[in-house]
Motif scaffolding. Sequence first.
Motif, PDB file in Angstrom:
ATOM      1  N   GLY A   8       0.813  -1.215   0.000  1.00  0.00           N
ATOM      2  CA  GLY A   8       0.000   0.000   0.000  1.00  0.00           C
ATOM      3  C   GLY A   8       0.845   1.262   0.000  1.00  0.00           C
ATOM      4  N   ARG A   9       0.198   2.385   0.236  1.00  0.00           N
ATOM      5  CA  ARG A   9       0.901   3.663   0.313  1.00  0.00           C
ATOM      6  C   ARG A   9       1.617   3.785   1.647  1.00  0.00           C
ATOM      7  NH1 ARG A   9      -3.545   7.914  -0.788  1.00  0.00           N
ATOM      8  NH2 ARG A   9      -1.934   9.192   0.120  1.00  0.00           N
ATOM      9  N   LEU A  10       2.818   4.353   1.599  1.00  0.00           N
ATOM     10  CA  LEU A  10       3.607   4.517   2.811  1.00  0.00           C
ATOM     11  C   LEU A  10       4.393   5.812   2.682  1.00  0.00           C
ATOM     12  CD1 LEU A  10       5.379   1.931   4.821  1.00  0.00           C
ATOM     13  CD2 LEU A  10       6.820   3.723   3.918  1.00  0.00           C
ATOM     14  N   SER A  11       4.416   6.608   3.736  1.00  0.00           N
ATOM     15  CA  SER A  11       5.211   7.831   3.718  1.00  0.00           C
ATOM     16  C   SER A  11       5.841   8.038   5.084  1.00  0.00           C
ATOM     17  CB  SER A  11       4.343   9.038   3.351  1.00  0.00           C
ATOM     18  OG  SER A  11       3.369   9.261   4.341  1.00  0.00           O
ATOM     19  N   LYS A  42      20.630  12.391   6.140  1.00  0.00           N
ATOM     20  CA  LYS A  42      20.180  11.742   4.901  1.00  0.00           C
ATOM     21  C   LYS A  42      20.068  10.228   5.113  1.00  0.00           C
ATOM     22  CE  LYS A  42      18.986  12.103   0.649  1.00  0.00           C
ATOM     23  NZ  LYS A  42      17.677  12.641   0.345  1.00  0.00           N
ATOM     24  N   LEU A  43      21.039   9.637   5.780  1.00  0.00           N
ATOM     25  CA  LEU A  43      20.982   8.195   6.063  1.00  0.00           C
ATOM     26  C   LEU A  43      19.824   7.900   7.019  1.00  0.00           C
ATOM     27  CD1 LEU A  43      22.103   5.356   5.787  1.00  0.00           C
ATOM     28  CD2 LEU A  43      23.728   5.895   7.612  1.00  0.00           C
ATOM     29  N   ALA A  44      19.573   8.789   7.962  1.00  0.00           N
ATOM     30  CA  ALA A  44      18.459   8.614   8.902  1.00  0.00           C
ATOM     31  C   ALA A  44      17.139   8.556   8.144  1.00  0.00           C
ATOM     32  CB  ALA A  44      18.444   9.742   9.930  1.00  0.00           C
ATOM     33  N   GLU A  45      16.997   9.396   7.117  1.00  0.00           N
ATOM     34  CA  GLU A  45      15.767   9.396   6.330  1.00  0.00           C
ATOM     35  C   GLU A  45      15.585   8.060   5.602  1.00  0.00           C
ATOM     36  OE1 GLU A  45      13.561  12.097   2.907  1.00  0.00           O
ATOM     37  OE2 GLU A  45      15.508  12.729   3.703  1.00  0.00           O
ATOM     38  N   ARG A  46      16.657   7.546   5.014  1.00  0.00           N
ATOM     39  CA  ARG A  46      16.567   6.246   4.324  1.00  0.00           C
ATOM     40  C   ARG A  46      16.275   5.114   5.313  1.00  0.00           C
ATOM     41  NH1 ARG A  46      21.859   5.775   1.371  1.00  0.00           N
ATOM     42  NH2 ARG A  46      22.330   7.866   2.042  1.00  0.00           N
ATOM     43  N   LEU A  47      16.936   5.156   6.468  1.00  0.00           N
ATOM     44  CA  LEU A  47      16.689   4.126   7.484  1.00  0.00           C
ATOM     45  C   LEU A  47      15.250   4.196   8.001  1.00  0.00           C
ATOM     46  CD1 LEU A  47      19.984   4.225   9.565  1.00  0.00           C
ATOM     47  CD2 LEU A  47      19.193   2.381   8.083  1.00  0.00           C
ATOM     48  N   ALA A  48      14.727   5.412   8.134  1.00  0.00           N
ATOM     49  CA  ALA A  48      13.348   5.584   8.605  1.00  0.00           C
ATOM     50  C   ALA A  48      12.371   4.966   7.614  1.00  0.00           C
ATOM     51  CB  ALA A  48      13.040   7.057   8.807  1.00  0.00           C
ATOM     52  N   TYR A  49      12.639   5.142   6.314  1.00  0.00           N
ATOM     53  CA  TYR A  49      11.753   4.540   5.311  1.00  0.00           C
ATOM     54  C   TYR A  49      11.812   3.014   5.387  1.00  0.00           C
ATOM     55  CZ  TYR A  49       9.242   3.702   1.022  1.00  0.00           C
ATOM     56  OH  TYR A  49       8.312   3.273   0.130  1.00  0.00           O
ATOM     57  N   GLN A  50      13.025   2.468   5.521  1.00  0.00           N
ATOM     58  CA  GLN A  50      13.168   1.009   5.652  1.00  0.00           C
ATOM     59  C   GLN A  50      12.459   0.505   6.906  1.00  0.00           C
ATOM     60  OE1 GLN A  50      17.400   0.459   5.631  1.00  0.00           O
ATOM     61  NE2 GLN A  50      17.531   0.471   3.393  1.00  0.00           N
ATOM     62  N   ARG A  51      12.622   1.229   8.007  1.00  0.00           N
ATOM     63  CA  ARG A  51      11.971   0.837   9.253  1.00  0.00           C
ATOM     64  C   ARG A  51      10.458   0.935   9.110  1.00  0.00           C
ATOM     65  NH1 ARG A  51      13.992   0.719  14.598  1.00  0.00           N
ATOM     66  NH2 ARG A  51      15.854   0.073  13.513  1.00  0.00           N
ATOM     67  N   GLY A  52       9.974   1.936   8.377  1.00  0.00           N
ATOM     68  CA  GLY A  52       8.542   2.083   8.136  1.00  0.00           C
ATOM     69  C   GLY A  52       7.978   0.890   7.379  1.00  0.00           C
ATOM     70  N   THR A  63       3.535   6.786   8.077  1.00  0.00           N
ATOM     71  CA  THR A  63       2.094   6.743   7.892  1.00  0.00           C
ATOM     72  C   THR A  63       1.819   5.742   6.786  1.00  0.00           C
ATOM     73  OG1 THR A  63       1.935   9.072   8.496  1.00  0.00           O
ATOM     74  CG2 THR A  63       0.027   8.102   7.394  1.00  0.00           C
ATOM     75  N   PHE A  64       0.935   4.800   7.047  1.00  0.00           N
ATOM     76  CA  PHE A  64       0.638   3.767   6.060  1.00  0.00           C
ATOM     77  C   PHE A  64      -0.786   3.273   6.242  1.00  0.00           C
ATOM     78  CE2 PHE A  64       2.295   1.758   9.803  1.00  0.00           C
ATOM     79  CZ  PHE A  64       1.539   0.626   9.975  1.00  0.00           C
ATOM     80  N   GLN A  65      -1.266   2.602   5.234  1.00  0.00           N
ATOM     81  CA  GLN A  65      -2.604   2.017   5.303  1.00  0.00           C
ATOM     82  C   GLN A  65      -2.462   0.614   5.868  1.00  0.00           C
ATOM     83  OE1 GLN A  65      -4.665   1.934   1.600  1.00  0.00           O
ATOM     84  NE2 GLN A  65      -6.606   1.384   2.524  1.00  0.00           N
ATOM     85  N   GLY A  66      -3.144   0.353   6.987  1.00  0.00           N
ATOM     86  CA  GLY A  66      -3.079  -0.944   7.624  1.00  0.00           C
ATOM     87  C   GLY A  66      -3.851  -1.986   6.833  1.00  0.00           C
ATOM     88  N   PRO A  67      -3.688  -3.252   7.195  1.00  0.00           N
ATOM     89  CA  PRO A  67      -4.368  -4.321   6.478  1.00  0.00           C
ATOM     90  C   PRO A  67      -5.895  -4.246   6.555  1.00  0.00           C
ATOM     91  CG  PRO A  67      -3.075  -5.184   8.314  1.00  0.00           C
ATOM     92  CD  PRO A  67      -2.846  -3.727   8.257  1.00  0.00           C
ATOM     93  N   ASP A  68      -6.406  -3.519   7.544  1.00  0.00           N
ATOM     94  CA  ASP A  68      -7.852  -3.365   7.674  1.00  0.00           C
ATOM     95  C   ASP A  68      -8.369  -2.158   6.894  1.00  0.00           C
ATOM     96  OD1 ASP A  68      -6.696  -1.419   9.207  1.00  0.00           O
ATOM     97  OD2 ASP A  68      -7.837  -1.862  11.023  1.00  0.00           O
TER      98      ASP A  68
END
Length: 125
Positions: free
Chosen positions: A8-11, A54-64, A24-29
């Motif tokens: 789904g969408r993730l930001s 910059k690395l923190a931003e990439r890591l945050a996306y991966q963690r998201g 922020t993401f759309q959950g399975p429900d």
Amino acid sequence: MSKPFYKGRLSINKEKSSPYWMVTFQGPDGKMRRRSTKVPVNGGEFEGDRITAKLAERLAYQRGVQIACAEAEEYQAHNNVSVRTWCDGYVMRKAALVSEDTARNARTAYKHFYAYLGTRADAPL
């Protein structure tokens, strides 16, 4: 059972009240969810390493993505368990914490609950 993946969408975004990136993401429900990634917005110390912003931003996306996948996996696991199986497991876990009479009363109550549900007791939770 296949391992779920997030499709789904993730930001990720910053929030004034938090020093961490938020996902922020759309959950399975189908509902929108917001969780902290615990990755500092401005970089710095993270899991024993010094990281740039910059690395923190990439890591945050991966963690998201990991957070969204974990919630999808939990949701999928609950959908594969029947109401009866989940309730029986709950009573067994609680039986260790309460007296035998209380556990027996709970088992009897669930037996009546299963009778009320009929075939729906074996439906996915």
